[in-house]
Motif scaffolding. Structure first.
Motif, short mmCIF file in Angstrom:
data_model
loop_
_atom_site.label_atom_id
_atom_site.label_comp_id
_atom_site.label_asym_id
_atom_site.label_seq_id
_atom_site.Cartn_x
_atom_site.Cartn_y
_atom_site.Cartn_z
N CYS A 169 0.83 -1.21 0.00
CA CYS A 169 0.00 0.00 0.00
C CYS A 169 0.87 1.26 0.00
O CYS A 169 1.95 1.26 0.60
CB CYS A 169 -0.88 -0.01 1.26
SG CYS A 169 -2.03 1.36 1.31
N LYS A 171 -0.61 4.25 0.87
CA LYS A 171 -1.21 5.20 1.82
C LYS A 171 -0.46 5.05 3.15
O LYS A 171 0.23 4.09 3.37
CB LYS A 171 -2.71 4.89 1.99
CG LYS A 171 -3.49 4.94 0.66
CD LYS A 171 -4.09 6.28 0.43
CE LYS A 171 -5.06 6.41 -0.74
NZ LYS A 171 -5.00 5.53 -1.86
N GLY A 172 -0.65 5.86 4.05
CA GLY A 172 0.06 5.84 5.34
C GLY A 172 -0.87 6.14 6.49
O GLY A 172 -0.61 7.06 7.28
N CYS A 173 -1.94 5.37 6.59
CA CYS A 173 -2.88 5.61 7.68
C CYS A 173 -2.14 5.39 9.00
O CYS A 173 -1.47 4.36 9.18
CB CYS A 173 -4.09 4.70 7.56
SG CYS A 173 -4.89 4.85 5.95
N PHE A 175 -2.84 4.42 11.91
CA PHE A 175 -3.15 3.28 12.78
C PHE A 175 -2.70 1.95 12.17
O PHE A 175 -2.82 0.90 12.81
CB PHE A 175 -4.67 3.20 13.03
CG PHE A 175 -5.48 3.18 11.75
CD1 PHE A 175 -5.66 2.02 11.04
CD2 PHE A 175 -6.02 4.36 11.25
CE1 PHE A 175 -6.37 2.00 9.85
CE2 PHE A 175 -6.75 4.37 10.06
CZ PHE A 175 -6.93 3.19 9.36
N CYS A 176 -2.14 1.99 10.96
CA CYS A 176 -1.98 0.75 10.20
C CYS A 176 -0.51 0.35 10.02
O CYS A 176 0.33 1.17 9.71
CB CYS A 176 -2.60 0.94 8.81
SG CYS A 176 -2.52 -0.54 7.79
N ILE A 178 0.25 -2.32 7.92
CA ILE A 178 0.32 -3.15 6.70
C ILE A 178 1.45 -2.73 5.75
O ILE A 178 2.20 -3.58 5.28
CB ILE A 178 -1.04 -3.20 6.00
CG1 ILE A 178 -2.01 -4.04 6.82
CG2 ILE A 178 -0.91 -3.77 4.58
CD1 ILE A 178 -3.42 -4.11 6.29
N PRO A 179 1.63 -1.42 5.47
CA PRO A 179 2.74 -1.07 4.58
C PRO A 179 4.10 -1.56 5.12
O PRO A 179 4.99 -1.90 4.35
CB PRO A 179 2.66 0.46 4.53
CG PRO A 179 1.23 0.76 4.80
CD PRO A 179 0.80 -0.26 5.81
N GLN A 214 -4.74 -4.51 -0.85
CA GLN A 214 -4.78 -3.75 0.39
C GLN A 214 -5.57 -2.47 0.18
O GLN A 214 -6.39 -2.07 0.99
CB GLN A 214 -3.36 -3.44 0.88
CG GLN A 214 -2.51 -4.64 1.20
CD GLN A 214 -3.07 -5.51 2.32
OE1 GLN A 214 -3.92 -5.06 3.10
NE2 GLN A 214 -2.64 -6.75 2.37
N HIS A 251 -10.23 2.59 -1.19
CA HIS A 251 -10.10 3.79 -0.36
C HIS A 251 -11.04 4.86 -0.92
O HIS A 251 -11.06 5.07 -2.15
CB HIS A 251 -8.66 4.30 -0.38
CG HIS A 251 -8.35 5.31 0.69
ND1 HIS A 251 -8.91 6.57 0.70
CD2 HIS A 251 -7.56 5.22 1.78
CE1 HIS A 251 -8.45 7.22 1.76
NE2 HIS A 251 -7.63 6.42 2.43
N ARG A 290 -5.95 10.04 6.92
CA ARG A 290 -6.77 9.44 5.86
C ARG A 290 -6.79 10.32 4.61
O ARG A 290 -7.25 9.91 3.55
CB ARG A 290 -8.19 9.19 6.36
CG ARG A 290 -8.31 8.10 7.40
CD ARG A 290 -8.04 6.73 6.84
NE ARG A 290 -9.15 6.26 6.00
CZ ARG A 290 -9.09 5.14 5.26
NH1 ARG A 290 -7.99 4.43 5.24
NH2 ARG A 290 -10.11 4.78 4.52
S1 SF4 Z 1 -5.57 1.07 6.30
FE1 SF4 Z 1 -5.57 0.34 4.20
S2 SF4 Z 1 -5.18 2.18 2.99
FE2 SF4 Z 1 -4.56 2.65 5.07
S3 SF4 Z 1 -2.35 2.15 5.15
FE3 SF4 Z 1 -3.50 0.34 5.85
S4 SF4 Z 1 -3.71 -0.94 4.01
FE4 SF4 Z 1 -3.21 1.15 3.34
#
Ligand code: SF4
Length: 459
Positions: A169, A171-173, A175-176, A178-179, A214, A251, A290
């Motif tokens: 991903c 994006k750089g949310c 709370f996340c 995943i990246p 993602q 998104h 976001r």
């Molecule tokens: S919540 Fe989704 S869009 Fe945001 S950083 Fe995580 S994977 Fe990416």
């Protein structure tokens, strides 16, 4: 979600492999590819973990809850090994990518560890652990999207399948994590995806293709320099042969006029969109990074509803994000009452090490976050009940998932507004036998919060 693999009759001399797939549909696709590779290299996939030679656990580590579920599953399988019920244990996926060192140290009974991109390595690791050698395979910069058209062993019912179009991903949310686990966006070529989709339809009899990544809205940015999700969706709808094509994990910033037109104009594309808003208070959205405001969310949702009549919108929200005031929570609830999502999943904020928000000062106490979660779910339950009543007396196309073993006239299915595993169900009565994967027109005779009751007219 724990899934056992499908038994394939084969030569009993082959080493057997079982697989438990935890977490999300993206991991489920990876698990199907792992089994495909192992089968291609002489292993026989079996359903039962107990008695298999090698047990693979493909894990999740998105939030604390899923981390705990993964650890519990590993300990259960390790216990089977300790009791001599299987020979070797391999742990794969997001938990390994995120916590490798700790796992290797704290789980000496585990024979092999594979990161999120072990697609080309799983069979080698399996052979080595069966030979009694401990083996770890992990890249710190994972190329977490498999290449080409690897064989897949189905882990879903035959009539629907997930198509993973990208990994990682951009994006750089805040709370996340995943990246950090999956790396930056990596999109597969459109031609390759169309080939895989056609193969799933032709070889597995798939009726419903569920498009995942993602952040599917960014599909193609890394490969084509701009988002190509609208084109991909249109191509899948027009040429894969699937009756239904459903888009998840979009998104809201990526909902373009082009994408809305594709959902509206391509008949086989479900009038359905999974679009996580996460919150609706501008201050919280900003702290979540976001990159969108409540006004822009409203604009997007109104455009979808105006241009695609009858569209079913699914979303997910987080309550208890650091700094979320009671007023901000109220603004979220007012927004949900105004836009009335057909489908909604809610989560209490999980403070994840490695995320930008991890060290935020104003963490919300768990009892307050839990109270907000309960209030929001009660609100959404009332909205869902009301929304479902609109279907009463109408005839909808229902995709049959299974027959009720106890009642030959009762079947379970879904409408275009229901994604497998997460949305509602339709209980269908029929004077004639119906089969999984069959699409039937059914008249809605009763409604509940999340589910519907329907009857198929006699032929
Ligand atoms: S919540 Fe989704 S869009 Fe945001 S950083 Fe995580 S994977 Fe990416």
């Amino acid at each position: 979600m724990a899934v056992s693999c499908v038994t394939t009759p084969s030569d009993s001399l082959q080493p057997t492999v079982s697989l438990i797939s935890l977490g999300c549909p993206r991991t489920l696709v990876d698990s199907e590819v792992y089994l495909g590779r192992l089968k291609q290299h002489g292993f026989r996939p079996v359903e039962q973990v107990e008695g298999s030679d090698v047990a693979v656990i493909n894990t999740c580590s998105f939030i604390q809850e899923s981390i705990q579920e993964s650890i519990d599953a590993i300990l259960d399988v390790v216990e089977l090994k300790r009791r001599g019920k299987l020979k070797a244990v391999i742990v794969a996926g997001c938990l390994v990518q995120r916590f490798k060192e700790n796992l290797i140290k704290e789980l000496p009974e585990v024979d092999g560890f594979v990161g999120v991109d072990g697609f080309g390595q799983i069979e080698r690791v399996a052979r080595r652990v069966l030979a009694g050698k401990r083996r770890t395979w992990l890249r710190f910069r994972p190329a977490s999207m498999y290449q080409g058209l690897p064989p897949r062993v189905a882990l879903t019912d035959g009539h629907y399948a997930y198509l993973k179009i990208s990994e990682g991903c951009l994006k750089g949310c805040s709370f996340c994590v995943i990246p950090k686990i999956k790396g930056p966006l990596s999109s597969r070529p459109i031609e390759e995806l169309l080939d895989e989709a056609r193969r799933l339809v032709a070889e597995r009899g798939v009726q419903e293709l569920i498009v995942v990544g993602q952040d599917t809205s960014d599909y193609g940015v890394d490969r084509y320099g701009r988002p190509r999700i609208a084109q991909l969706l249109a191509d899948l709808g027009r040429s894969s042969g699937a009756a239904w094509v459903r888009l998840l994990y979009c998104h809201p910033r990526g909902v373009t006029p082009e994408l809305i037109e594709t959902i509206r104009d391509v008949p086989t594309v479900c009038k359905y969109l999974d679009m996580a808003i996460e919150h609706a208070d501008d201050e919280v959205l900003n702290r979540m990074n976001r990159g969108i405001t409540q006004a822009r969310l409203l604009e997007t949702i109104e455009a979808l509803r105006r241009q695609v009549p009858g569209i079913a919108l699914r979303t997910s929200v987080i309550v208890g994000f650091p700094g979320e005031t009671e007023e901000a929570f109220e603004r979220l609830c007012q927004f949900l009452q105004r836009v009335r999502f057909e489908r909604l999943g809610a989560f209490r904020y999980s403070n994840e090490e490695g995320s930008a928000a991890f060290r935020s000062a104003d963490q919300i106490p768990v009892p307050i976050a839990q109270d907000r979660y309960d209030r929001l779910m009660r609100l959404q339950q009332a909205i869902a009940k009301d929304v479902n009543q609109q279907w009463l007396g109408r005839t909808l196309e229902v995709l049959i998932d299974e027959a009720d073993p106890a009642d030959p006239t009762l079947f379970v299915g879904r409408t275009y507004a229901d994604c497998p595993e997460v949305d509602g169900t339709v209980y269908v009565t029929s004077p004639r036998p119906l089969h999984p994967g069959e699409l039937v027109p059914a008249r809605i005779t009763d409604t509940y919060e999340y589910d519907l009751v329907a009857s198929v007219e006699s032929a």
